[in-house]
Design an enzyme around this catalytic site. Structure first.
Site, PDB file in Angstrom:
ATOM      1  N   ASN A 186       0.883  -1.163   0.000  1.00 45.76           N
ATOM      2  CA  ASN A 186       0.000   0.000   0.000  1.00 45.76           C
ATOM      3  C   ASN A 186       0.918   1.210   0.000  1.00 45.76           C
ATOM      4  O   ASN A 186       1.419   1.627   1.049  1.00 45.76           O
ATOM      5  CB  ASN A 186      -0.895  -0.044   1.242  1.00 45.76           C
ATOM      6  CG  ASN A 186      -1.891   1.092   1.277  1.00 45.76           C
ATOM      7  OD1 ASN A 186      -1.802   2.026   0.466  1.00 45.76           O
ATOM      8  ND2 ASN A 186      -2.805   1.047   2.206  1.00 45.76           N
TER       9      ASN A 186
ATOM     10  N   ARG B 286      -2.280  -2.096  -3.772  1.00 41.50           N
ATOM     11  CA  ARG B 286      -3.535  -1.380  -3.563  1.00 41.50           C
ATOM     12  C   ARG B 286      -3.505  -0.143  -4.453  1.00 41.50           C
ATOM     13  O   ARG B 286      -2.581   0.673  -4.362  1.00 41.50           O
ATOM     14  CB  ARG B 286      -3.671  -0.963  -2.109  1.00 41.50           C
ATOM     15  CG  ARG B 286      -4.903  -0.120  -1.904  1.00 41.50           C
ATOM     16  CD  ARG B 286      -5.068   0.283  -0.461  1.00 41.50           C
ATOM     17  NE  ARG B 286      -6.358   0.941  -0.324  1.00 41.50           N
ATOM     18  CZ  ARG B 286      -6.535   2.087   0.315  1.00 41.50           C
ATOM     19  NH1 ARG B 286      -5.514   2.690   0.894  1.00 41.50           N
ATOM     20  NH2 ARG B 286      -7.734   2.616   0.402  1.00 41.50           N
TER      21      ARG B 286
ATOM     22  N   HIS C  19     -18.695   0.658   6.692  1.00 40.40           N
ATOM     23  CA  HIS C  19     -17.238   0.755   6.940  1.00 40.40           C
ATOM     24  C   HIS C  19     -17.006   2.099   7.625  1.00 40.40           C
ATOM     25  O   HIS C  19     -17.075   3.159   7.000  1.00 40.40           O
ATOM     26  CB  HIS C  19     -16.487   0.668   5.605  1.00 40.40           C
ATOM     27  CG  HIS C  19     -14.999   0.841   5.742  1.00 40.40           C
ATOM     28  ND1 HIS C  19     -14.090  -0.163   5.480  1.00 40.40           N
ATOM     29  CD2 HIS C  19     -14.255   1.907   6.122  1.00 40.40           C
ATOM     30  CE1 HIS C  19     -12.859   0.273   5.701  1.00 40.40           C
ATOM     31  NE2 HIS C  19     -12.930   1.539   6.078  1.00 40.40           N
TER      32      HIS C  19
ATOM     33  N   ASN D  57     -11.606   6.285   9.788  1.00 42.75           N
ATOM     34  CA  ASN D  57     -11.488   7.736   9.648  1.00 42.75           C
ATOM     35  C   ASN D  57     -12.359   8.193   8.503  1.00 42.75           C
ATOM     36  O   ASN D  57     -13.118   9.142   8.609  1.00 42.75           O
ATOM     37  CB  ASN D  57     -10.037   8.117   9.388  1.00 42.75           C
ATOM     38  CG  ASN D  57      -9.277   8.273  10.670  1.00 42.75           C
ATOM     39  OD1 ASN D  57      -9.799   8.857  11.622  1.00 42.75           O
ATOM     40  ND2 ASN D  57      -8.073   7.747  10.708  1.00 42.75           N
TER      41      ASN D  57
ATOM     42  N   ARG E 230     -14.324  14.661   7.278  1.00 48.43           N
ATOM     43  CA  ARG E 230     -15.068  15.046   6.072  1.00 48.43           C
ATOM     44  C   ARG E 230     -16.547  15.202   6.378  1.00 48.43           C
ATOM     45  O   ARG E 230     -17.106  14.455   7.182  1.00 48.43           O
ATOM     46  CB  ARG E 230     -14.909  13.996   4.967  1.00 48.43           C
ATOM     47  CG  ARG E 230     -13.498  13.785   4.509  1.00 48.43           C
ATOM     48  CD  ARG E 230     -13.480  12.937   3.228  1.00 48.43           C
ATOM     49  NE  ARG E 230     -12.159  12.423   2.973  1.00 48.43           N
ATOM     50  CZ  ARG E 230     -11.828  11.132   3.046  1.00 48.43           C
ATOM     51  NH1 ARG E 230     -12.745  10.221   3.321  1.00 48.43           N
ATOM     52  NH2 ARG E 230     -10.598  10.754   2.818  1.00 48.43           N
TER      53      ARG E 230
ATOM     54  N   ASP F 206     -11.208  11.708  16.651  1.00 49.77           N
ATOM     55  CA  ASP F 206     -11.067  10.330  17.123  1.00 49.77           C
ATOM     56  C   ASP F 206     -12.319   9.951  17.902  1.00 49.77           C
ATOM     57  O   ASP F 206     -12.659  10.583  18.902  1.00 49.77           O
ATOM     58  CB  ASP F 206      -9.818  10.198  18.008  1.00 49.77           C
ATOM     59  CG  ASP F 206      -9.494   8.739  18.290  1.00 49.77           C
ATOM     60  OD1 ASP F 206     -10.431   7.982  18.638  1.00 49.77           O
ATOM     61  OD2 ASP F 206      -8.318   8.357  18.167  1.00 49.77           O
ATOM     62  N   MET F 207     -12.993   8.899  17.416  1.00 47.21           N
ATOM     63  CA  MET F 207     -14.277   8.529  18.012  1.00 47.21           C
ATOM     64  C   MET F 207     -14.159   8.189  19.489  1.00 47.21           C
ATOM     65  O   MET F 207     -15.088   8.401  20.264  1.00 47.21           O
ATOM     66  CB  MET F 207     -14.884   7.372  17.205  1.00 47.21           C
ATOM     67  CG  MET F 207     -16.271   7.020  17.606  1.00 47.21           C
ATOM     68  SD  MET F 207     -17.410   8.444  17.546  1.00 47.21           S
ATOM     69  CE  MET F 207     -18.024   8.335  15.878  1.00 47.21           C
ATOM     70  N   ARG F 208     -13.011   7.635  19.901  1.00 43.96           N
ATOM     71  CA  ARG F 208     -12.841   7.325  21.334  1.00 43.96           C
ATOM     72  C   ARG F 208     -12.991   8.590  22.177  1.00 43.96           C
ATOM     73  O   ARG F 208     -13.653   8.607  23.202  1.00 43.96           O
ATOM     74  CB  ARG F 208     -11.451   6.731  21.594  1.00 43.96           C
ATOM     75  CG  ARG F 208     -11.334   5.304  21.158  1.00 43.96           C
ATOM     76  CD  ARG F 208      -9.900   4.894  21.063  1.00 43.96           C
ATOM     77  NE  ARG F 208      -9.272   5.503  19.901  1.00 43.96           N
ATOM     78  CZ  ARG F 208      -8.262   4.976  19.230  1.00 43.96           C
ATOM     79  NH1 ARG F 208      -7.743   3.846  19.613  1.00 43.96           N
ATOM     80  NH2 ARG F 208      -7.771   5.577  18.175  1.00 43.96           N
TER      81      ARG F 208
ATOM     82  N   GLY G 283     -12.222   0.764  12.104  1.00 41.59           N
ATOM     83  CA  GLY G 283     -11.880   1.197  13.463  1.00 41.59           C
ATOM     84  C   GLY G 283     -13.059   1.519  14.355  1.00 41.59           C
ATOM     85  O   GLY G 283     -13.164   1.003  15.475  1.00 41.59           O
ATOM     86  N   VAL G 284     -13.982   2.339  13.887  1.00 41.38           N
ATOM     87  CA  VAL G 284     -15.147   2.705  14.698  1.00 41.38           C
ATOM     88  C   VAL G 284     -16.161   1.560  14.702  1.00 41.38           C
ATOM     89  O   VAL G 284     -16.658   1.148  15.763  1.00 41.38           O
ATOM     90  CB  VAL G 284     -15.813   3.998  14.162  1.00 41.38           C
ATOM     91  CG1 VAL G 284     -17.073   4.324  14.950  1.00 41.38           C
ATOM     92  CG2 VAL G 284     -14.824   5.162  14.189  1.00 41.38           C
TER      93      VAL G 284
ATOM     94  N   ASN H 198     -15.076  -1.339  16.917  1.00 42.41           N
ATOM     95  CA  ASN H 198     -14.747  -1.091  18.328  1.00 42.41           C
ATOM     96  C   ASN H 198     -15.751  -0.283  19.135  1.00 42.41           C
ATOM     97  O   ASN H 198     -15.697  -0.295  20.360  1.00 42.41           O
ATOM     98  CB  ASN H 198     -13.397  -0.369  18.414  1.00 42.41           C
ATOM     99  CG  ASN H 198     -12.266  -1.234  17.894  1.00 42.41           C
ATOM    100  OD1 ASN H 198     -12.017  -2.300  18.422  1.00 42.41           O
ATOM    101  ND2 ASN H 198     -11.614  -0.784  16.829  1.00 42.41           N
TER     102      ASN H 198
ATOM    103  N   GLU I 118      -8.213  -5.700   4.526  1.00 44.85           N
ATOM    104  CA  GLU I 118      -8.011  -5.339   3.125  1.00 44.85           C
ATOM    105  C   GLU I 118      -6.780  -6.016   2.535  1.00 44.85           C
ATOM    106  O   GLU I 118      -6.764  -6.385   1.362  1.00 44.85           O
ATOM    107  CB  GLU I 118      -7.923  -3.814   2.996  1.00 44.85           C
ATOM    108  CG  GLU I 118      -9.291  -3.166   3.214  1.00 44.85           C
ATOM    109  CD  GLU I 118      -9.236  -1.674   3.472  1.00 44.85           C
ATOM    110  OE1 GLU I 118      -8.943  -1.292   4.622  1.00 44.85           O
ATOM    111  OE2 GLU I 118      -9.459  -0.898   2.537  1.00 44.85           O
TER     112      GLU I 118
HETATM  113  P1  ADP Z   1      -8.600   4.353   8.535  1.00 48.96           P
HETATM  114  O1  ADP Z   1      -9.858   4.867   7.956  1.00 48.96           O
HETATM  115  O2  ADP Z   1      -7.526   5.366   8.657  1.00 48.96           O
HETATM  116  O3  ADP Z   1      -8.146   3.014   7.969  1.00 48.96           O
HETATM  117  P2  ADP Z   1      -9.414   2.853  10.880  1.00 48.96           P
HETATM  118  O4  ADP Z   1     -10.371   1.971  10.211  1.00 48.96           O
HETATM  119  O5  ADP Z   1      -8.224   2.247  11.531  1.00 48.96           O
HETATM  120  O6  ADP Z   1      -8.949   4.080  10.024  1.00 48.96           O
HETATM  121  O7  ADP Z   1     -10.225   3.678  12.000  1.00 48.96           O
HETATM  122  C1  ADP Z   1      -9.571   4.632  12.765  1.00 48.96           C
HETATM  123  C2  ADP Z   1     -10.552   5.259  13.720  1.00 48.96           C
HETATM  124  O8  ADP Z   1     -11.188   4.246  14.489  1.00 48.96           O
HETATM  125  C3  ADP Z   1      -9.894   6.144  14.753  1.00 48.96           C
HETATM  126  O9  ADP Z   1      -9.772   7.465  14.296  1.00 48.96           O
HETATM  127  C4  ADP Z   1     -10.840   6.078  15.918  1.00 48.96           C
HETATM  128  O10 ADP Z   1     -11.759   7.133  15.815  1.00 48.96           O
HETATM  129  C5  ADP Z   1     -11.605   4.801  15.713  1.00 48.96           C
HETATM  130  N1  ADP Z   1     -11.377   3.852  16.796  1.00 48.96           N
HETATM  131  C6  ADP Z   1     -10.349   3.019  16.971  1.00 48.96           C
HETATM  132  N2  ADP Z   1     -10.503   2.323  18.124  1.00 48.96           N
HETATM  133  C7  ADP Z   1     -11.666   2.724  18.675  1.00 48.96           C
HETATM  134  C8  ADP Z   1     -12.391   2.387  19.869  1.00 48.96           C
HETATM  135  N3  ADP Z   1     -11.946   1.486  20.727  1.00 48.96           N
HETATM  136  N4  ADP Z   1     -13.552   3.043  20.092  1.00 48.96           N
HETATM  137  C9  ADP Z   1     -14.010   3.950  19.224  1.00 48.96           C
HETATM  138  N5  ADP Z   1     -13.379   4.310  18.100  1.00 48.96           N
HETATM  139  C10 ADP Z   1     -12.223   3.714  17.825  1.00 48.96           C
END
Ligand code: ADP
Length: 400
Positions: free
Chosen positions: A11, A93, A210, A213, A243, A284-286, A332-333, A336, A386
């Protein structure tokens, strides 16, 4: 003779290269690595062989060639250099394949020229992808190079889904249409969701959410994408980390005419300073969920806007598909964040969509259901992969 079963997945971005070495068809991960800040003094490589010690080294890596050479050395030290007879393919990719590439292809001069011609549609991504293709090709001349496009899965959309309702001649002349993105992830997750249901992909309709970010939804009917939320660029659709997603296009005109903003300033606003970040100052969703939990109003509103948009798309794609067997959360979101999953489907019981609070919050890593047994539509968490999807597509192409 060594059997060629390994696939190196690359990638290659504008200033970084991520790579993974996988053994196929099983998909065992043999090594992962990253070269970042290529061209800068702080450039560095991190290489982790599976089950082994992580190795780091500094640059200089003035360009992609130097970066990939260093990666090749690390891989060779573990036994699979770029010239290894065990290497079946390098899978690249590629972010934008336009409407031309409907699946993975062996790279040749014509393919390179076509990816080059698509640079205006993905100026931030395709040049870095091309750099990786050219460099890896030069470093491993005997190994098939395979391009796997992020847009390919969406090329099955019917014209009424991909066409914008604007003047057809203008649109076609400038290749303005919906292409979608995250296709490799949507392909993988929709198939894995069918597996989780114990059914053939051809027999199930899935809505994939999906949420990373970047965020996108896809409506997948019998294994084929029939609609997706990202458009000509990844700006359309869901609310994302930075975005805006869907917005009245006249907002752009208004800001240009009445706020004196340049095209570049509006571009930066909508792509980099909007979404969760624009609404509450955090992307960052966390952090957003933590703040909302502490009673922070802006974070609460950001979550509400984010979830409301998701619910609208789930409703729309339920209508597009007619019958939905499963909704799958990924990235990520999606993988998790239990509160986001609950909020995204809140109030959709009328559509058969119910999230079980215990299953939703139970710790887990693999694909799993979070809907109760009685629900008519399954809701699942299905981690995306991916790299595995790219390796699988590349391997299938060169071994058939
Ligand atoms: P990308 O789109 O860059 O591939 P990811 O799929 O890895 O990103 O997602 C990244 C996002 O996932 C982070 O910015 C964060 O907001 C979110 N994230 C990661 N872990 C958690 C968690 N435990 N709880 C909530 N959100 C999370």
């Amino acid at each position: 003779m060594t059997e060629a079963t390994r696939v190196l997945v690359l990638n290659s971005g504008s200033s970084s290269v991520k790579y993974q070495l996988l053994d196929m068809p099983g998909g065992t991960r043999l090594a992962t690595g990253l070269v970042e800040r290529i061209g800068e003094r702080s450039a560095r490589l991190v290489h982790t062989p599976s089950g082994g010690e992580r190795r780091e080294r500094g640059g200089p890596f003035p360009d992609h060639r130097a970066a990939l050479r260093a990666a090749a050395e690390e891989l060779a030290a573990d036994g699979t250099g770029f010239d290894s007879p065990a290497l079946a393919a390098v899978g690249h990719r590629v972010v934008h394949g336009g409407d031309r590439f409907t699946g993975p292809v062996r790279v040749d001069d014509r393919v390179i020229a076509e990816i080059e011609a698509l640079v205006p549609l993905a100026p931030l991504h395709n040049p870095g992808n091309l750099e990786g293709i050219r460099t890896a090709g030069a470093l491993s001349p005997g190994v098939p190079q395979v391009a796997v496009f992020d847009t390919a899965f969406h090329t099955t959309m019917p014209e009424y889904a991909w066409r914008y309702a604007i003047d057809v001649r203008t649109a076609d002349e400038h290749r303005v249409r919906r292409y979608g993105a995250h296709g490799t992830s949507h392909a993988y997750v929709s198939r894995r969701t069918a597996e989780l249901l114990g059914r053939a992909p051809e027999d199930v309709n899935v809505i994939v959410l999906h949420l990373g970010n970047g965020c996108s939804a896809a409506a997948v009917a019998g294994g084929r994408c029939v609609d997706t939320s990202m458009g000509m660029t990844p700006l359309e659709g869901l609310v994302m980390g930075t975005r805006s997603g869907d917005i009245d296009p006249a907002v752009v005109l208004h800001l240009a005419r009445n706020a004196g903003m340049s095209v570049d300033a509006i571009d930066a606003l909508l792509n980099r300073r909007s979404g969760l970040l624009g609404l509450c100052g955090d992307n960052d969703m966390r952090e957003v969920t933590r703040r909302a939990g502490d009673g922070d109003e802006a974070a609460r509103l950001a979550l509400d806007v984010y979830a409301h948009r998701l619910r609208k798309y789930v409703g729309a794609y339920t209508a597009v598909l007619g019958r939905v067997d499963a909704v799958a959360f990924t990235a990520g979101v999606g993988e998790n964040s239990a509160p986001v999953r609950a909020a995204a489907l809140a109030g959709l019981g009328g559509l058969g969509l119910v999230v079980d609070p215990d299953l939703n919050t139970a710790p887990g890593r693999g694909p799993r259901f979070i809907s109760p047994q009685y629900a008519s539509v399954a809701v699942a968490v299905v981690p995306t992969d991916e790299e595995l999807e790219i390796a699988g597509q590349a391997y299938d192409l060169v071994s058939t």
